[in-house]
Structures are given as C-alpha cells and as structure tokens.
Design an enzyme around this catalytic site. Structure first.
Site, PDB file in Angstrom:
ATOM      1  N   SER A 194     -10.049   0.990   3.474  1.00 40.23           N
ATOM      2  CA  SER A 194      -9.652   0.829   4.595  1.00 40.23           C
ATOM      3  C   SER A 194      -8.952   2.082   5.245  1.00 40.23           C
ATOM      4  CB  SER A 194      -8.310  -0.095   4.391  1.00 40.23           C
ATOM      5  OG  SER A 194      -8.748  -1.311   3.876  1.00 40.23           O
ATOM      6  N   ARG A 231       0.794  -1.116  -0.068  1.00 42.75           N
ATOM      7  CA  ARG A 231       0.095   0.068  -0.172  1.00 42.75           C
ATOM      8  C   ARG A 231       0.926   1.155  -0.057  1.00 42.75           C
ATOM      9  NH1 ARG A 231      -1.987  -3.811  -1.216  1.00 42.75           N
ATOM     10  NH2 ARG A 231      -3.919  -4.597  -0.272  1.00 42.75           N
ATOM     11  N   GLU A 262      -4.008   4.105   6.286  1.00 40.94           N
ATOM     12  CA  GLU A 262      -3.721   4.007   4.719  1.00 40.94           C
ATOM     13  C   GLU A 262      -4.490   4.998   3.839  1.00 40.94           C
ATOM     14  OE1 GLU A 262      -4.558  -0.242   3.541  1.00 40.94           O
ATOM     15  OE2 GLU A 262      -5.685   0.508   1.837  1.00 40.94           O
TER      16      GLU A 262
HETATM   17  C1  LIG Z   1     -15.481   0.373  -0.760  1.00 43.53           C
HETATM   18  C2  LIG Z   1     -13.957   0.144  -0.987  1.00 43.53           C
HETATM   19  C3  LIG Z   1     -13.397  -0.796  -1.160  1.00 43.53           C
HETATM   20  C4  LIG Z   1     -12.009  -0.724  -1.262  1.00 43.53           C
HETATM   21  N1  LIG Z   1     -11.234  -1.753  -1.348  1.00 43.53           N
HETATM   22  C5  LIG Z   1      -9.932  -1.758  -1.525  1.00 43.53           C
HETATM   23  C6  LIG Z   1      -8.984  -2.830  -1.430  1.00 43.53           C
HETATM   24  O1  LIG Z   1      -9.622  -3.984  -1.454  1.00 43.53           O
HETATM   25  N2  LIG Z   1      -7.533  -2.508  -1.673  1.00 43.53           N
HETATM   26  C7  LIG Z   1      -7.050  -1.522  -1.957  1.00 43.53           C
HETATM   27  O2  LIG Z   1      -5.771  -1.490  -2.035  1.00 43.53           O
HETATM   28  N3  LIG Z   1      -7.872  -0.232  -1.798  1.00 43.53           N
HETATM   29  C8  LIG Z   1      -8.996  -0.306  -1.580  1.00 43.53           C
HETATM   30  N4  LIG Z   1      -9.924   0.682  -1.364  1.00 43.53           N
HETATM   31  C9  LIG Z   1      -9.307   2.173  -1.459  1.00 43.53           C
HETATM   32  C10 LIG Z   1      -9.103   2.474  -2.704  1.00 43.53           C
HETATM   33  O3  LIG Z   1     -10.245   2.181  -3.548  1.00 43.53           O
HETATM   34  C11 LIG Z   1      -7.877   2.410  -3.508  1.00 43.53           C
HETATM   35  O4  LIG Z   1      -6.633   2.829  -2.694  1.00 43.53           O
HETATM   36  C12 LIG Z   1      -7.717   2.782  -4.915  1.00 43.53           C
HETATM   37  O5  LIG Z   1      -6.640   2.394  -5.618  1.00 43.53           O
HETATM   38  C13 LIG Z   1      -7.618   4.404  -5.017  1.00 43.53           C
HETATM   39  O6  LIG Z   1      -7.910   4.962  -5.900  1.00 43.53           O
HETATM   40  P1  LIG Z   1      -8.759   6.350  -6.572  1.00 43.53           P
HETATM   41  O7  LIG Z   1      -8.469   6.554  -8.003  1.00 43.53           O
HETATM   42  O8  LIG Z   1      -9.720   6.342  -5.915  1.00 43.53           O
HETATM   43  O9  LIG Z   1      -7.428   7.300  -5.739  1.00 43.53           O
HETATM   44  P2  LIG Z   1      -7.871   8.443  -4.742  1.00 43.53           P
HETATM   45  O10 LIG Z   1      -8.582   7.795  -3.593  1.00 43.53           O
HETATM   46  O11 LIG Z   1      -8.738   9.608  -5.417  1.00 43.53           O
HETATM   47  O12 LIG Z   1      -6.429   8.710  -4.154  1.00 43.53           O
HETATM   48  C14 LIG Z   1      -5.468   8.126  -3.608  1.00 43.53           C
HETATM   49  C15 LIG Z   1      -4.122   8.578  -3.807  1.00 43.53           C
HETATM   50  O13 LIG Z   1      -3.836   8.451  -4.910  1.00 43.53           O
HETATM   51  C16 LIG Z   1      -3.341   9.894  -5.500  1.00 43.53           C
HETATM   52  N5  LIG Z   1      -3.702   9.823  -6.820  1.00 43.53           N
HETATM   53  C17 LIG Z   1      -4.998   9.433  -7.322  1.00 43.53           C
HETATM   54  N6  LIG Z   1      -4.860   9.478  -8.848  1.00 43.53           N
HETATM   55  C18 LIG Z   1      -3.537   9.934  -9.079  1.00 43.53           C
HETATM   56  C19 LIG Z   1      -2.866   9.954 -10.119  1.00 43.53           C
HETATM   57  N7  LIG Z   1      -3.552   9.939 -11.541  1.00 43.53           N
HETATM   58  N8  LIG Z   1      -1.579  10.165 -10.350  1.00 43.53           N
HETATM   59  C20 LIG Z   1      -0.873  10.425  -9.119  1.00 43.53           C
HETATM   60  N9  LIG Z   1      -1.531  10.334  -7.726  1.00 43.53           N
HETATM   61  C21 LIG Z   1      -2.892   9.816  -7.923  1.00 43.53           C
HETATM   62  C22 LIG Z   1      -4.037  10.631  -4.723  1.00 43.53           C
HETATM   63  O14 LIG Z   1      -3.405  11.943  -4.813  1.00 43.53           O
HETATM   64  C23 LIG Z   1      -4.051  10.171  -3.169  1.00 43.53           C
HETATM   65  O15 LIG Z   1      -2.814  10.432  -2.752  1.00 43.53           O
HETATM   66  C24 LIG Z   1     -11.445   0.521  -1.364  1.00 43.53           C
HETATM   67  C25 LIG Z   1     -12.148   1.702  -0.936  1.00 43.53           C
HETATM   68  C26 LIG Z   1     -13.394   1.452  -1.096  1.00 43.53           C
HETATM   69  C27 LIG Z   1     -14.382   2.923  -0.881  1.00 43.53           C
END
Ligand SMILES: Cc1cc2nc3c(=O)[nH]c(=O)nc-3n(C[C@H](O)[C@H](O)[C@H](O)COP(=O)(O)OP(=O)(O)OC[C@H]3O[C@@H](n4cnc5c(N)ncnc54)[C@H](O)[C@@H]3O)c2cc1C
Length: 291
Positions: A209, A160, A280
């Site tokens: 998480s 992570r 996280e």
């Molecule tokens: C119901 C639910 C279930 C989940 N299950 C899991 C799981 O099983 N495993 C897991 O690892 N995570 C899980 N997550 C957390 C999340 O979905 C992951 O971490 C996901 O990869 C975040 O992606 P995002 O595009 O939404 O990023 P965001 O939440 O928008 O951003 C997260 C981080 O990434 C950065 N970021 C986003 N896009 C970019 C980009 N293009 N370039 C550079 N930095 C960027 C942001 O600035 C921030 O620091 C879950 C979340 C929810 C709500």
C-alpha cells in the site's frame, strides 16, 4: 562482521528500485547485530534495517547509513506451547508454516503480507481485521542504547504505526497464538490468498500500500481510482490498473518515478475530496517534499 560498501538497495526492495547503501551488513547472531550497531555508532552513522523491503522506497541517490538485513539465528522460528518465537528477519511465510505445523492459529491474516517479523512490528502490519498488535506479546529491540524486551504498549502500536525509530532493530519477537487444527488454518489461508489475488496486483513488483486508508468510507485506493489515476504512468512506474493504492514497476522504474506518481495522487485526491493522504510506505534516504 563483514561490511560491504555501495550495496545496491534495488536488490533489497520488492519494487526493485533504489540507489546504493553507504554500508551494508547481514548480522546472523545477536552478538553480530550488537557489533554492527556499535560499528555504526562509532562512525556517527544511522542504522536502517530492511526486512523483505516490501514496504520501503529507497532514494535513487542511495542511503547514507549502515543498512542491515537480519539472517542466520536472527531469522529462526520455534514454537513453545501456545507461543511462537521468531528472529526479526524470519519471513511471515515461514512463521505461518511453523505455526500451522504446531497447530497454532492467529497468524493466518499475515498469509498475504510478504514481510518479516521485524518489519511487521515496525509497521504494525495487518489485514482482514487483524494486525501485529493482536498477536505480539513482546519484541527484543537492539539499539545504540542497549538491548531489551518491549511489550506492545511500549512499542506504541496503532494503525500501521509503531513508536520504533530508525536505529531500533527488532531482533526477536514472541507471538501469543491459540490452538487451531492445521486443516482449518490451511482452509482459511487458501480463502484469504484467493481474495487477495482477485483484488490486488500480486504478480507485479510493488511495495504494497502506498497510502494509509483515511478515516471515512472511501479507502485511499478508491479515491485515487475516482480521481482518474488508475493506469496513470510516469517513467517506468504505473498506478496499478488492478488496485489504485499500489504502484507497479512496469519497466525499469526509478524511485523518483514512484514519488512523482505519489505526489500526483495526493494532489488529485486533495483537490477532489479535500483529503490529505498519509504515506504508508517508508521512504529511505533523503525525504522528498510533498509525499
Ligand atoms: C504485494 C504486497 C502486499 C502487501 N500487503 C500488505 C497488507 O495486507 N498489510 C500490510 O500491513 N502490509 C502489506 N504490505 C506491506 C509490507 O509487506 C508490510 O508492511 C510488511 O510488514 C513489511 O515487512 P518487511 O519485512 O518487508 O519490512 P520492510 O519493508 O523491509 O521495512 C518496512 C519498515 O520496517 C523497518 N524494519 C524492517 N525490519 C525491521 C527490523 N527487524 N527491526 C526494525 N525495523 C525494521 C524498515 O526500516 C522500514 O522502516 C504488502 C506489501 C506487498 C509488496
């Protein structure tokens, strides 16, 4: 490039909280993204990229930065032989759908991760024994210092975690996948989604998480549960009665409510287990002491 001011971050986060972004833009091409980064650099502003906002908690006071959400060409997906290329803003759901249609397996683990390709790289998101590090070949990263493709070693992916800093934007990714019959992919995804629904609050507003799982037998959620905090509520936020490593927006929660719950969970787990839980979820805006 169109820049909006005072854009509500609550509209960009799955938990639905957060104050205004000082500036907000939606670049849809690489040139527009580079222009946006240049615009912020000229003004001495930080650049923060938000994907689906599914692992961020934005301060109620807002964020003094240029916040970007990638769209258009920066959210497109294409497959070539055993590779899939996606814009940093492409959702995991679309990537998985395209991979399955092309008969390419490897992304199934991401079926219940509601994020984008770029967010997956930044977080090295993962589930069910796999993660971004296992499928990612390289990512095109744009920053004030220029643009270039980085491989997984250069991205520093571990549990992570990546070494990407604020201001480094993942514009494109290339996944290395493997041939797999679409019917097998569909069956595995159905099974993983069912497992997820049975254990996690999939129909509530959360940010995924809250804490990383520490080394050792007990996961963060189990320790919070054993500390008696399942269902504990502060303001409009509640520790999920379904899985204690999630915080739900029960009713008009604020980010401050979530942060207070996080601080309480850390305190109780420290007292009961002597374990220091590590966050996280990514906090955007002024950092809060203790979480
Ligand atoms: C119901 C639910 C279930 C989940 N299950 C899991 C799981 O099983 N495993 C897991 O690892 N995570 C899980 N997550 C957390 C999340 O979905 C992951 O971490 C996901 O990869 C975040 O992606 P995002 O595009 O939404 O990023 P965001 O939440 O928008 O951003 C997260 C981080 O990434 C950065 N970021 C986003 N896009 C970019 C980009 N293009 N370039 C550079 N930095 C960027 C942001 O600035 C921030 O620091 C879950 C979340 C929810 C709500």
């Amino acid at each position: 490039m169109h820049v909006e001011t005072a854009f509500p971050l609550s509209r960009l986060t799955t938990i639905g909280t957060g104050g205004p972004a000082a500036a907000f833009a939606r670049p849809s091409t690489l040139a527009e993204l580079e222009e946006a980064v240049g615009w912020a650099t000229e003004r001495g502003m930080e650049v923060v990229t938000v994907g689906l906002g599914s692992n961020v908690l934005a301060s109620d006071e807002g964020v003094d930065a240029l916040v970007l959400r990638l769209g258009g060409e920066l959210a497109l997906v294409a497959t070539y032989d055993d590779a899939l290329e996606a814009g940093g803003g492409a959702t995991n759901a679309v990537c998985l759908h395209r991979a399955r249609a092309a008969g390419l397996g490897g992304l199934e683990f991401a079926c219940a991760i509601p994020g984008t390709a770029g967010g997956g790289v930044r977080m090295n998101a993962g589930a069910y024994g796999s993660d971004w590090a296992a499928i990612l070949e390289c990512a095109l990263v744009v920053s004030a210092d220029g643009s270039g493709w980085l491989d997984t070693a250069e991205l520093g992916l571990s549990y992570r975690h990546s070494s990407l800093g604020t201001g480094q934007v993942v514009a494109r990714v290339r996944y290395r996948l493997a041939p797999r019959p679409p019917a097998e992919i569909r069956a595995e995804v159905a099974e993983l989604v069912a497992r997820r629904k049975a254990t996690q609050p999939t129909n509530k507003r959360t940010f995924g998480s809250v804490f990383k799982n520490p080394a050792g037998e007990l996961g963060a959620g189990r320790m919070i549960e054993l500390s008696g905090l399942k269902g504990h509520r502060i303001g409009g936020a509640v520790i999920s009665p379904r899985h204690a490593n999630f915080i739900e927006n029960a009713e008009r929660a604020t980010s401050a409510d979530c942060i207070a719950l996080m601080a309480e969970a850390r305190r109780r787990v420290r007292e009961q287990f002597g374990v220091e839980l590590e966050r996280e979820v990514v906090l955007l805006g002024p950092d809060s002491a203790g979480v």
